[in-house]
Scaffold this motif. Structure first.
Motif, mmCIF file in Angstrom:
data_model
loop_
_atom_site.group_PDB
_atom_site.id
_atom_site.type_symbol
_atom_site.label_atom_id
_atom_site.label_comp_id
_atom_site.label_asym_id
_atom_site.label_seq_id
_atom_site.Cartn_x
_atom_site.Cartn_y
_atom_site.Cartn_z
ATOM 1 N N MET A 160 0.821 -1.197 0.000
ATOM 2 C CA MET A 160 0.000 0.000 0.000
ATOM 3 C C MET A 160 0.862 1.257 0.000
ATOM 4 N N ARG A 161 1.854 1.279 0.855
ATOM 5 C CA ARG A 161 2.723 2.442 0.954
ATOM 6 C C ARG A 161 3.535 2.623 -0.327
ATOM 7 N N ARG A 162 3.940 1.534 -0.905
ATOM 8 C CA ARG A 162 4.722 1.572 -2.140
ATOM 9 C C ARG A 162 3.897 2.168 -3.282
ATOM 10 N N GLY A 163 2.628 1.823 -3.352
ATOM 11 C CA GLY A 163 1.733 2.362 -4.378
ATOM 12 C C GLY A 163 1.518 3.858 -4.211
ATOM 13 N N LEU A 164 1.409 4.304 -2.962
ATOM 14 C CA LEU A 164 1.222 5.725 -2.678
ATOM 15 C C LEU A 164 2.459 6.525 -3.099
ATOM 16 N N ILE A 165 3.626 6.000 -2.810
ATOM 17 C CA ILE A 165 4.870 6.668 -3.209
ATOM 18 C C ILE A 165 4.962 6.752 -4.730
ATOM 19 N N LEU A 166 4.613 5.681 -5.398
ATOM 20 C CA LEU A 166 4.642 5.672 -6.861
ATOM 21 C C LEU A 166 3.677 6.701 -7.444
ATOM 22 N N ILE A 167 2.486 6.806 -6.871
ATOM 23 C CA ILE A 167 1.499 7.786 -7.338
ATOM 24 C C ILE A 167 2.016 9.208 -7.113
ATOM 25 N N LEU A 168 2.598 9.480 -5.958
ATOM 26 C CA LEU A 168 3.125 10.815 -5.664
ATOM 27 C C LEU A 168 4.286 11.175 -6.593
ATOM 28 N N LEU A 169 5.159 10.224 -6.844
ATOM 29 C CA LEU A 169 6.268 10.471 -7.769
ATOM 30 C C LEU A 169 5.766 10.757 -9.183
ATOM 31 N N THR A 170 4.786 10.008 -9.623
ATOM 32 C CA THR A 170 4.203 10.216 -10.948
ATOM 33 C C THR A 170 3.551 11.585 -11.049
ATOM 34 N N MET A 171 2.805 11.958 -10.013
ATOM 35 C CA MET A 171 2.162 13.269 -10.020
ATOM 36 C C MET A 171 3.204 14.387 -10.021
ATOM 37 N N GLY A 172 4.266 14.239 -9.258
ATOM 38 C CA GLY A 172 5.342 15.233 -9.243
ATOM 39 C C GLY A 172 6.005 15.359 -10.593
ATOM 40 N N PHE A 173 6.221 14.235 -11.251
ATOM 41 C CA PHE A 173 6.823 14.223 -12.588
ATOM 42 C C PHE A 173 5.931 14.958 -13.591
ATOM 43 N N VAL A 174 4.640 14.731 -13.537
ATOM 44 C CA VAL A 174 3.690 15.393 -14.432
ATOM 45 C C VAL A 174 3.684 16.903 -14.185
ATOM 46 N N VAL A 175 3.712 17.319 -12.938
ATOM 47 C CA VAL A 175 3.732 18.750 -12.598
ATOM 48 C C VAL A 175 4.994 19.411 -13.147
#
Length: 94
Positions: A1-16
């Motif tokens: 669960m935590r790993r998925g959240l980190i991946l989502i945050l990294l992806t969102m940061g990359f898009v920004v």
């Protein structure tokens, strides 16, 4: 669960970060009459580069925005529009 959240945050940061960059592409290419060179506009200045291979060389460096380069029929001059002092005029450069 935590790993998925980190991946989502990294992806969102990359898009920004990617959306923060405004690409500046070369525009308005004008091929010389002999086909040896191309003049183009990049970041508001005129540049010229050999058509086959070579490095681009800046022709203008002003605070104004140069636009629409056009070669003379003999290839010796480049005419272009530039807005300087609030007026749009045609200029010529050798």
């Amino acid at each position: 669960m935590r790993r998925g959240l980190i991946l989502i945050l990294l992806t969102m940061g990359f898009v920004v970060v990617l959306n923060a960059f405004e690409p500046n592409f070369a525009s308005r290419p004008a091929i010389s009459p002999d086909g040896a060179n191309v003049c183009f506009v990049y970041q508001g200045d005129l540049w010229v580069v050999p058509f086959k291979v070579g490095s681009a060389r800046r022709l203008t460096s002003t605070s104004a925005t140069e636009q629409r380069p056009l070669w003379s029929p003999d290839g010796r001059y480049i005419a272009f529009n530039s807005i300087r002092d609030g007026q749009n005029y045609i200029y010529i450069i050798a």
